[in-house]
Every structure is written in C-alpha cells, then in structure tokens.
Scaffold this motif. Structure first.
Motif, PDB file in Angstrom:
ATOM      1  N   PHE A 105       0.836  -1.197   0.000  1.00 56.77           N
ATOM      2  CA  PHE A 105       0.000   0.000   0.000  1.00 56.77           C
ATOM      3  C   PHE A 105       0.873   1.249   0.000  1.00 56.77           C
ATOM      4  CE2 PHE A 105      -3.357   2.574   2.540  1.00 56.77           C
ATOM      5  CZ  PHE A 105      -3.847   3.130   1.375  1.00 56.77           C
ATOM      6  N   GLY A 106       1.936   1.223   0.792  1.00 56.74           N
ATOM      7  CA  GLY A 106       2.847   2.367   0.841  1.00 56.74           C
ATOM      8  C   GLY A 106       3.493   2.644  -0.508  1.00 56.74           C
ATOM      9  N   ARG A 107       3.873   1.581  -1.213  1.00 55.99           N
ATOM     10  CA  ARG A 107       4.471   1.774  -2.539  1.00 55.99           C
ATOM     11  C   ARG A 107       3.491   2.411  -3.514  1.00 55.99           C
ATOM     12  NH1 ARG A 107       7.607  -2.908  -1.168  1.00 55.99           N
ATOM     13  NH2 ARG A 107       5.869  -4.327  -1.643  1.00 55.99           N
ATOM     14  N   GLN A 108       2.214   2.010  -3.438  1.00 55.88           N
ATOM     15  CA  GLN A 108       1.238   2.623  -4.333  1.00 55.88           C
ATOM     16  C   GLN A 108       1.027   4.094  -4.005  1.00 55.88           C
ATOM     17  OE1 GLN A 108      -2.570   0.697  -4.884  1.00 55.88           O
ATOM     18  NE2 GLN A 108      -3.152   2.189  -6.431  1.00 55.88           N
ATOM     19  N   ILE A 109       1.000   4.436  -2.720  1.00 53.62           N
ATOM     20  CA  ILE A 109       0.836   5.841  -2.327  1.00 53.62           C
ATOM     21  C   ILE A 109       1.969   6.681  -2.912  1.00 53.62           C
ATOM     22  CG2 ILE A 109       0.897   7.445  -0.375  1.00 53.62           C
ATOM     23  CD1 ILE A 109      -0.604   5.298   1.246  1.00 53.62           C
ATOM     24  N   HIS A 110       3.203   6.205  -2.787  1.00 57.18           N
ATOM     25  CA  HIS A 110       4.350   6.942  -3.334  1.00 57.18           C
ATOM     26  C   HIS A 110       4.257   7.045  -4.857  1.00 57.18           C
ATOM     27  CE1 HIS A 110       6.169   6.553   0.656  1.00 57.18           C
ATOM     28  NE2 HIS A 110       7.113   7.368   0.257  1.00 57.18           N
ATOM     29  N   HIS A 111       3.894   5.950  -5.511  1.00 55.03           N
ATOM     30  CA  HIS A 111       3.794   5.955  -6.977  1.00 55.03           C
ATOM     31  C   HIS A 111       2.724   6.925  -7.456  1.00 55.03           C
ATOM     32  CE1 HIS A 111       1.930   4.534 -10.770  1.00 55.03           C
ATOM     33  NE2 HIS A 111       3.174   4.309 -11.146  1.00 55.03           N
ATOM     34  N   ASP A 112       1.537   6.850  -6.850  1.00 53.44           N
ATOM     35  CA  ASP A 112       0.431   7.698  -7.285  1.00 53.44           C
ATOM     36  C   ASP A 112       0.690   9.166  -6.968  1.00 53.44           C
ATOM     37  OD1 ASP A 112      -0.789   5.430  -8.167  1.00 53.44           O
ATOM     38  OD2 ASP A 112      -2.367   5.382  -6.649  1.00 53.44           O
ATOM     39  N   TYR A 113       1.334   9.423  -5.839  1.00 47.78           N
ATOM     40  CA  TYR A 113       1.653  10.809  -5.480  1.00 47.78           C
ATOM     41  C   TYR A 113       2.562  11.434  -6.544  1.00 47.78           C
ATOM     42  CZ  TYR A 113       3.040  14.825  -2.639  1.00 47.78           C
ATOM     43  OH  TYR A 113       3.269  16.101  -2.174  1.00 47.78           O
ATOM     44  N   ALA A 114       3.573  10.678  -6.970  1.00 43.52           N
ATOM     45  CA  ALA A 114       4.481  11.186  -7.999  1.00 43.52           C
ATOM     46  C   ALA A 114       3.775  11.314  -9.348  1.00 43.52           C
ATOM     47  CB  ALA A 114       5.691  10.262  -8.120  1.00 43.52           C
ATOM     48  N   ARG A 115       2.970  10.323  -9.684  1.00 46.12           N
ATOM     49  CA  ARG A 115       2.272  10.323 -10.975  1.00 46.12           C
ATOM     50  C   ARG A 115       1.343  11.518 -11.112  1.00 46.12           C
ATOM     51  NH1 ARG A 115      -2.450   6.023 -12.844  1.00 46.12           N
ATOM     52  NH2 ARG A 115      -2.419   6.487 -15.074  1.00 46.12           N
ATOM     53  N   TYR A 116       0.505  11.738 -10.114  1.00 45.85           N
ATOM     54  CA  TYR A 116      -0.469  12.820 -10.210  1.00 45.85           C
ATOM     55  C   TYR A 116       0.168  14.182  -9.998  1.00 45.85           C
ATOM     56  CZ  TYR A 116      -4.017   9.212 -10.446  1.00 45.85           C
ATOM     57  OH  TYR A 116      -4.769   8.133 -10.842  1.00 45.85           O
ATOM     58  N   GLY A 117       1.297  14.203  -9.304  1.00 47.65           N
ATOM     59  CA  GLY A 117       2.021  15.467  -9.188  1.00 47.65           C
ATOM     60  C   GLY A 117       2.458  15.978 -10.550  1.00 47.65           C
ATOM     61  N   GLU A 118       2.877  15.052 -11.414  1.00 47.44           N
ATOM     62  CA  GLU A 118       3.272  15.422 -12.772  1.00 47.44           C
ATOM     63  C   GLU A 118       2.082  15.917 -13.585  1.00 47.44           C
ATOM     64  OE1 GLU A 118       6.268  15.579 -14.445  1.00 47.44           O
ATOM     65  OE2 GLU A 118       7.047  15.446 -12.403  1.00 47.44           O
ATOM     66  N   VAL A 119       0.938  15.266 -13.396  1.00 45.04           N
ATOM     67  CA  VAL A 119      -0.267  15.682 -14.121  1.00 45.04           C
ATOM     68  C   VAL A 119      -0.663  17.102 -13.724  1.00 45.04           C
ATOM     69  CG1 VAL A 119      -2.718  15.212 -14.537  1.00 45.04           C
ATOM     70  CG2 VAL A 119      -1.094  13.316 -14.340  1.00 45.04           C
ATOM     71  N   VAL A 120      -0.660  17.363 -12.417  1.00 42.85           N
ATOM     72  CA  VAL A 120      -1.027  18.691 -11.915  1.00 42.85           C
ATOM     73  C   VAL A 120      -0.074  19.744 -12.464  1.00 42.85           C
ATOM     74  CG1 VAL A 120      -1.118  20.125  -9.836  1.00 42.85           C
ATOM     75  CG2 VAL A 120      -2.151  17.852  -9.831  1.00 42.85           C
ATOM     76  N   LYS A 121       1.216  19.409 -12.481  1.00 45.41           N
ATOM     77  CA  LYS A 121       2.229  20.369 -12.959  1.00 45.41           C
ATOM     78  C   LYS A 121       2.047  20.663 -14.448  1.00 45.41           C
ATOM     79  CE  LYS A 121       7.248  21.037 -13.148  1.00 45.41           C
ATOM     80  NZ  LYS A 121       8.581  20.434 -12.805  1.00 45.41           N
ATOM     81  N   LYS A 122       1.880  19.601 -15.243  1.00 48.99           N
ATOM     82  CA  LYS A 122       1.752  19.788 -16.704  1.00 48.99           C
ATOM     83  C   LYS A 122       0.479  20.554 -17.064  1.00 48.99           C
ATOM     84  CE  LYS A 122       4.378  15.768 -18.322  1.00 48.99           C
ATOM     85  NZ  LYS A 122       4.308  14.476 -19.045  1.00 48.99           N
ATOM     86  N   ALA A 123      -0.609  20.252 -16.337  1.00 46.53           N
ATOM     87  CA  ALA A 123      -1.888  20.893 -16.652  1.00 46.53           C
ATOM     88  C   ALA A 123      -2.006  22.272 -16.017  1.00 46.53           C
ATOM     89  CB  ALA A 123      -3.040  20.001 -16.177  1.00 46.53           C
ATOM     90  N   GLY A 124      -1.087  22.629 -15.120  1.00 43.57           N
ATOM     91  CA  GLY A 124      -1.144  23.927 -14.461  1.00 43.57           C
ATOM     92  C   GLY A 124      -2.386  24.095 -13.587  1.00 43.57           C
ATOM     93  N   ILE A 125      -2.779  23.019 -12.893  1.00 37.16           N
ATOM     94  CA  ILE A 125      -4.011  23.045 -12.111  1.00 37.16           C
ATOM     95  C   ILE A 125      -3.782  23.792 -10.799  1.00 37.16           C
ATOM     96  CG2 ILE A 125      -5.753  21.645 -10.943  1.00 37.16           C
ATOM     97  CD1 ILE A 125      -5.028  19.388 -12.899  1.00 37.16           C
ATOM     98  N   THR A 126      -4.657  24.735 -10.505  1.00 49.89           N
ATOM     99  CA  THR A 126      -4.620  25.478  -9.248  1.00 49.89           C
ATOM    100  C   THR A 126      -6.043  25.642  -8.739  1.00 49.89           C
ATOM    101  OG1 THR A 126      -4.747  27.614 -10.376  1.00 49.89           O
ATOM    102  CG2 THR A 126      -2.543  26.769  -9.869  1.00 49.89           C
ATOM    103  N   LEU A 127      -6.169  25.941  -7.453  1.00 50.46           N
ATOM    104  CA  LEU A 127      -7.489  26.246  -6.916  1.00 50.46           C
ATOM    105  C   LEU A 127      -7.901  27.642  -7.334  1.00 50.46           C
ATOM    106  CD1 LEU A 127      -7.347  24.881  -3.260  1.00 50.46           C
ATOM    107  CD2 LEU A 127      -8.662  23.969  -5.172  1.00 50.46           C
ATOM    108  N   ASN A 128      -9.131  27.778  -7.801  1.00 49.68           N
ATOM    109  CA  ASN A 128      -9.619  29.105  -8.221  1.00 49.68           C
ATOM    110  C   ASN A 128     -10.018  29.933  -7.014  1.00 49.68           C
ATOM    111  OD1 ASN A 128      -9.311  28.451 -10.937  1.00 49.68           O
ATOM    112  ND2 ASN A 128     -11.311  27.440 -11.015  1.00 49.68           N
TER     113      ASN A 128
END
Length: 327
Positions: A304-327
């Motif tokens: 479970f810990g490995r998946q948390i680390h993997h998903d955190y890194a994966r979605y961090g890249e998505v947020v960065k590329k898409a420039g997602i911020t709270l309005n």
C-alpha cells in the motif's frame, strides 16, 4: 581469554529480546479500548458506507468498538490532519482515499505530509471510474466522442467532476493529454450536482465512480462511454475500458484505504492489516463492497505504501503539466 567478549555478546542478545518484549506484549493486548476511525467526509455516500461496513465487522473481529468519526472539510484535509497529529498508538485511524491524499494534496497544500505523517495499514479496495455522457450528446462510443469534442468551440468539450484535484479531474486531464481529446474541466462542489446536470443535459460529460451512475446507465438516462480501469466491471460488463477503446496504457482507479499516524508500532499495524484482511475475505463483506462499486484488496502495508508513493508522484506530474490550481 574470550569470555568477556562472549559475555558481552550474550548480554547484547538478551537486551534485544527484552526490548522487544513490550512491543510484542502491546500487540497482544491491542486493542484494550475503542478505536476511532476518522472519515474526512460527511455521512452518506460510498466512502462513508464503506467505513461503517468495515468498522462494524472489524469491531467484531477485534473485540472492541470501532467508532466512525466524520470530520469533513477542506477536501478531506481536516480529517487527515486530525489523524496525522494524533497519538501513534493504533487507536486513531484514517479512512483515506486517493482523491484527498495523492491528488488533491498537490493543489490544496495541506498542513501535513502524506508521505511522512502516515503509516499505511492496507488498501481496502479499488473503485473503477467511468465517463458517461448526457443523451443529448450524439456520441455512443469513445471514438465518436473524440470526434464530437473536436467540433466544440472555446476551451473544449465540458466534462464535470466532483471538484478540482479529484481523481476524476486528473483522469480527464490524462485523457486529454494521452488521447488528444479537447476537454474543459468543470469543477463541482460534490458529485450530486454534477450528476443532476448530466441527467438534465446541461453537462455533456461526467467522470464519476461506477457505483454512482450504474443505475442511470442501465435505465438509459445517461450513456456509458468507457471505464478508466484496466478491466471491465461486473456491474456494467458491456462497457469497454479506455484501453480497449484505443487509449494505450490508460489505467486509473480510485482507491480507499486505512492509514495510522506515522510511528505507530509495527506490530499493531500488522495486526490491523491482518484483521482487516480477514474481514474483507468474508463473503458477506465482499458482496456488500462490490455492491458499493469497490473491489476488495487488503494488501500489506508495504504494498500500500508503494502505491501511495507511486500515485503521489504520478499525479504530481499531471497537476504540474496541466497547471491546475485552486480558483
């Protein structure tokens, strides 16, 4: 004469054994009082229903009450922070899910570190997501939806989710990137209004959990385009995956799991994981969870810990590329 060295070694072994005795005893005695399971959302809905099902069965297995404590607010961060700041003794646990812990935290910037402030216990299960359309949209397949979206004006074809930074939001961003489909995210404050709008025809596309819309798909009120996981789901076997629809290597599932505060005794974490796995293996529990749209898992804390680390890194890249911020 080597007797002093031998004696020193024996004393060291004895000290190690004696140091382990309190931990072993603590695990055997645990739990000696009720356990609080913090759910960072309001009562009702799939997440809360899962928590209450687990709490009831786990309490029976452990011989102590497991009390559900709903602490909603700040996209799940309030409840998560309560657990992160609680005593690391196994008596305060978090029902966490990926939308709050590994996707939303890149945007909301909470006052806790998801990778450092929690001890993963086990993933309870995976919930497959689905893209559905209003009957007003002429597309019946994913390829037809892509073609239809490319005729849209402005920022692309609107698709809704239950909020900025949710797993569904990022699934849409991944789909836009990997499939080249022009999509414009519409953030709702919860899934109910988004579902109402897609049923009413004012929202063309919605990404949500399968369990939330399966009845509407079956009676024809919305049209299912594809599920986001690597496999079709039993409740809607006729709906293809996005990979079957031509989007290579696309697999996004939402998960829910149990976490304890960092520093919780390893023996207690192991005991919890084993007891939860027993609960998930019960036919009645599995049946009820599948009805909620969640496929039971019950894996080890390490997995479970490995998946948390993997998903955190994966979605961090998505947020960065898409420039997602709270309005």
């Amino acid at each position: 004469m080597r007797y002093p060295n031998i004696l020193s070694g024996l004393l060291g072994i004895a000290a190690t054994i004696l140091a382990a005795v309190p931990a072993m005893a603590g695990a055997q005695e645990y739990p000696s009082r009720p356990i609080r399971l913090v759910v960072p959302f309001v009562p009702g809905g799939v997440t809360d229903a899962t928590a209450r099902l687990l709490a009831n069965k786990l309490g029976q297995s452990l011989g102590q009450n497991v009390v559900v404590d709903n602490r909603p607010g700040a996209s799940g961060n309030i409840g998560a922070e309560i657990v992160a700041r609680s005593g690391a003794d196994g008596y305060t646990l978090l029902l966490g899910f990926d939308g709050a812990l590994v996707t939303g935290t890149h945007i909301t910037r909470p006052r806790f570190d998801v990778l450092k402030d929690f001890a993963p216990v086990t993933k309870i299960g995976d919930a497959t997501l689905i893209f559905v359309t209003s009957p007003a949209v002429p597309a019946k397949t994913f390829n037809e939806l892509v073609a239809y979206a490319r005729t849209s004006k402005g920022g692309g074809l609107p698709f809704g989710s239950s909020g900025t930074g949710t797993t569904c939001h990022l699934a849409g961003e991944l789909l836009r990137e990997q499939a080249g489909i022009p999509l414009q995210h519409i953030a709702y404050k919860g899934g109910s209004q988004a579902l109402t709008d897609v049923l009413g025809g004012s929202l063309p596309v919605l990404c949500t959990a399968v369990a939330s819309v399966s009845q509407y798909v079956k009676n024809g009120q919305v049209r299912a385009i594809a599920v986001t996981g690597s496999h079709r789901v039993a409740s809607l076997p006729e709906v293809p995956t996005l990979m079957e629809s031509g989007v290579r290597n696309f697999s996004v599932d939402s998960w829910v799991g149990i976490l304890a505060p960092a520093g919780s005794p390893a023996a207690v974490v192991t005991r919890l994981q084993q007891e939860i796995r027993k609960v998930l293996d019960q036919p009645e529990t599995r049946s009820k969870m599948l009805d909620l749209g969640i496929a039971p898992v019950g894996n080890t804390p390490e997995d479970f810990g490995r998946q948390i680390h993997h998903d955190y890194a994966r979605y961090g890249e998505v947020v960065k590329k898409a420039g997602i911020t709270l309005n």
